[in-house]
Design an enzyme around this catalytic site. Structure first.
Site, PDB file in Angstrom:
ATOM      1  N   HIS A   1      36.854  33.568  49.234  1.00  0.00           N
ATOM      2  CA  HIS A   1      37.456  32.875  50.591  1.00  0.00           C
ATOM      3  C   HIS A   1      36.494  31.846  51.305  1.00  0.00           C
ATOM      4  CE1 HIS A   1      40.001  32.531  53.919  1.00  0.00           C
ATOM      5  NE2 HIS A   1      39.264  32.971  54.824  1.00  0.00           N
TER       6      HIS A   1
ATOM      7  N   HIS B   1      39.002  49.533  53.693  1.00  0.00           N
ATOM      8  CA  HIS B   1      40.007  50.411  53.085  1.00  0.00           C
ATOM      9  C   HIS B   1      40.032  50.377  51.683  1.00  0.00           C
ATOM     10  CE1 HIS B   1      41.757  51.639  56.767  1.00  0.00           C
ATOM     11  NE2 HIS B   1      41.821  50.398  57.363  1.00  0.00           N
TER      12      HIS B   1
ATOM     13  N   CYS C   1      42.740  42.754  41.646  1.00  0.00           N
ATOM     14  CA  CYS C   1      42.758  41.484  40.826  1.00  0.00           C
ATOM     15  C   CYS C   1      41.980  40.630  41.538  1.00  0.00           C
ATOM     16  CB  CYS C   1      44.418  41.484  40.899  1.00  0.00           C
ATOM     17  SG  CYS C   1      45.296  42.478  40.143  1.00  0.00           S
TER      18      CYS C   1
ATOM     19  N   HIS D   1      46.549  49.881  42.338  1.00  0.00           N
ATOM     20  CA  HIS D   1      45.919  48.492  43.102  1.00  0.00           C
ATOM     21  C   HIS D   1      46.053  48.524  44.606  1.00  0.00           C
ATOM     22  CE1 HIS D   1      45.781  45.970  39.328  1.00  0.00           C
ATOM     23  NE2 HIS D   1      46.833  47.014  38.923  1.00  0.00           N
TER      24      HIS D   1
ATOM     25  N   CYS E   1      45.823  41.210  46.466  1.00  0.00           N
ATOM     26  CA  CYS E   1      45.359  42.678  45.678  1.00  0.00           C
ATOM     27  C   CYS E   1      43.730  42.431  45.533  1.00  0.00           C
ATOM     28  CB  CYS E   1      46.066  42.512  44.582  1.00  0.00           C
ATOM     29  SG  CYS E   1      45.213  44.123  43.460  1.00  0.00           S
TER      30      CYS E   1
ATOM     31  N   HIS F   1      38.068  44.230  57.451  1.00  0.00           N
ATOM     32  CA  HIS F   1      38.563  45.567  57.574  1.00  0.00           C
ATOM     33  C   HIS F   1      39.470  45.963  56.407  1.00  0.00           C
ATOM     34  CE1 HIS F   1      40.912  48.323  60.353  1.00  0.00           C
ATOM     35  NE2 HIS F   1      41.946  48.062  59.825  1.00  0.00           N
TER      36      HIS F   1
ATOM     37  N   CYS G   1      42.201  27.901  51.407  1.00  0.00           N
ATOM     38  CA  CYS G   1      41.085  27.909  52.343  1.00  0.00           C
ATOM     39  C   CYS G   1      39.950  26.844  51.905  1.00  0.00           C
ATOM     40  CB  CYS G   1      40.727  29.402  52.449  1.00  0.00           C
ATOM     41  SG  CYS G   1      40.231  29.935  50.827  1.00  0.00           S
TER      42      CYS G   1
END
Length: 470
Positions: free
Chosen positions: A421, A10, A48, A32, A45, A6, A118
């Protein structure tokens, strides 16, 4: 930030050039796009591809955090959370009702992200769903590390502590015990991560790490610590007393056998032939996992539904690993008969299969200056992975002793090894779950098989349950 996509959407929308507004080059450089986790308040970010630890001169990030905390504390928000939780529980229970005819509540526990952890969470959740391995640790008696003035008090580890008396096995045991008990939605593995920082310097800091590398370090250190003393009794003795892990199933790596080698340990035969004189050299190597290349002819195929060319399967990767290979000029073999380095061929055979077969797909590879990701979809079976054709002596194995069923999958989302991730899919009591740090959701087999697997955990099939083979 990657999985549900989501906030990422953007970011991607914001990259579309704004035709109505002219910007100077200097202004363009400082744009950023960031997103904030409303639970942990961590800021990320996309440009980055990293977490943001600093703030603006006006302290805008902190102001957003304080605003979110005020909302969190309001009666309106707590009421909304209560209603949402009831709604989620009812929808989950309705799903479980269809599966097993009962209204059993979801008892899975997530693991909080402590700042790019993670990679650790995905491995811990995968290992927690390998029943035989997990049960061994959960049944170990607790080790009391505290004495003197701190005796009887509950100690919370912090990374600034100078205490060297730490136990990876103990913190690993506590973490496994906290999962699947259903008493909380998410557990913070702070104490375990503190021990990881103490004994595995490679993983200090908050940068993203490689999940496979972490898994290998974790298993190796658990294996070494399990060989040490345990309340005056060797832990390998405790292993020997466990009837389900008999001596015939052990594979020794660096000393005595432990539950790590008893579950994950297998043996490879490395066969090298000199192409000049024909001398054959054989060597047996113990392994805890197999790292498989994705064959180069499949590297452009990104998705399961893409039509250009054949689909890459796990069998293609296994065949590439075990097929006869001619070593190139940089890997010349020192032939003892010729007394010099010669051209040769190499072939791997599996001499002994492990109880849990861990397969690592090499998705990251070095080019001249960069480490790139191979994003190819690799088709893998949920049930009936047949390893018989890769065995050195297949005639000595039973009809079903080489069949494996999938227990867990670790997935890397994103582009680079130092970013992105990790999440995990794992089967628990016949149901599949998706573990995304603190969030655990019930999922289905159709979703699991579409995943771009990075690490696969296959468990040896015990009872006869069909002839579904790869």
């Amino acid at each position: 930030r990657y999985v549900n996509g989501h906030a990422k959407k953007h970011y991607e929308d914001a990259q579309i050039p704004m035709t109505n507004h002219k910007k100077t080059e200097k202004q363009e450089k400082v744009q950023h796009t960031v997103c904030m986790d409303c639970s942990s308040y961590s800021t990320y970010c996309y440009r980055c591809d990293d977490f943001v630890v600093n703030d603006t001169k006006l302290g805008l990030v902190q102001k957003v955090r304080e605003h979110l905390q005020n909302l969190e504390n309001s009666a309106f928000t707590s009421d909304r959370h209560r209603k949402r939780k009831l709604l989620e529980n009812s929808s989950l229970n309705s799903k479980l009702l269809k599966v097993n005819g009962s209204t059993t509540a979801l008892c899975a526990t997530g693991l909080r992200n402590l700042g790019n952890t993670c990679f650790m969470n995905a491995i811990l959740q995968s290992l927690s769903n390998i029943q035989q391995f997990c049960c061994y640790f959960k049944e170990l008696p607790a080790v009391e590390l505290r004495n003197g003035k701190t005796a009887g008090r509950r100690t919370y580890h912090t990374r600034s502590q100078g205490d060297n008396n730490v136990s990876l096995v103990e913190e690993f045991r506590k973490t496994l015990c906290a999962l699947w008990q259903g008493s909380q939605t998410a557990f913070s593995p702070e104490s375990l991560f503190y021990v990881v920082w103490k004994i595995m310097p490679n993983f200090r800091g908050y940068q993203q790490q490689d999940a496979h590398e972490f898994m290998r370090y974790l298993l190796d250190h658990l294996h070494l610590e399990l060989q040490g003393g345990f309340n005056g009794v060797s832990r390998s003795v405790i292993l020997q007393e466990n009837s389900s892990l008999s001596a015939s199933n052990k594979c020794c790596i660096n000393g005595a056998s432990t539950v790590v080698t008893a579950i994950f340990g297998g043996i490879l035969q490395n066969e090298v032939n000199c192409l000049i004189c024909g001398t054959e050299s054989r060597k047996f190597d113990p392994f805890l996992d197999l790292s498989l290349d994705i064959p180069s002819q499949f590297r452009n195929k990104r998705t399961k539904n893409q039509e250009n060319g054949p689909m890459c399967t796990l069998r293609d990767c296994l065949r590439s690993f075990t097929d006869l290979e001619e070593l190139d000029e940089t890997e010349l073999y020192m032939c003892h008969k010729c007394k010099k380095k010669q051209k040769s061929t190499k072939k791997f055979w599996i001499q002994k299969l492990p109880k849990v077969l861990c397969l690592h797909l090499k998705r990251f590879h070095w080019t001249a200056y960069l480490r790139n990701k191979v994003d190819t979809y690799v088709e893998f079976p949920l049930r009936g992975l047949d390893m018989k054709c890769y065995l050195l002596e297949p005639e000595n194995s039973g009809p079903e002793s080489c069949l494996y069923d999938l227990a867990a999958v670790v997935v890397h989302h994103g582009s680079g090894v130092g970013s992105g991730h990790y999440t995990a899919y794992a089967a628990h009591e016949g149901r599949w779950f998706h573990f995304n740090d603190s969030t655990v959701t019930l999922t289905d087999e159709e979703t699991v098989v579409k995943a771009k697997a990075y690490i696969l955990f296959y468990v040896e099939r015990q009872a006869k349950s069909g002839s579904d083979k790869l």
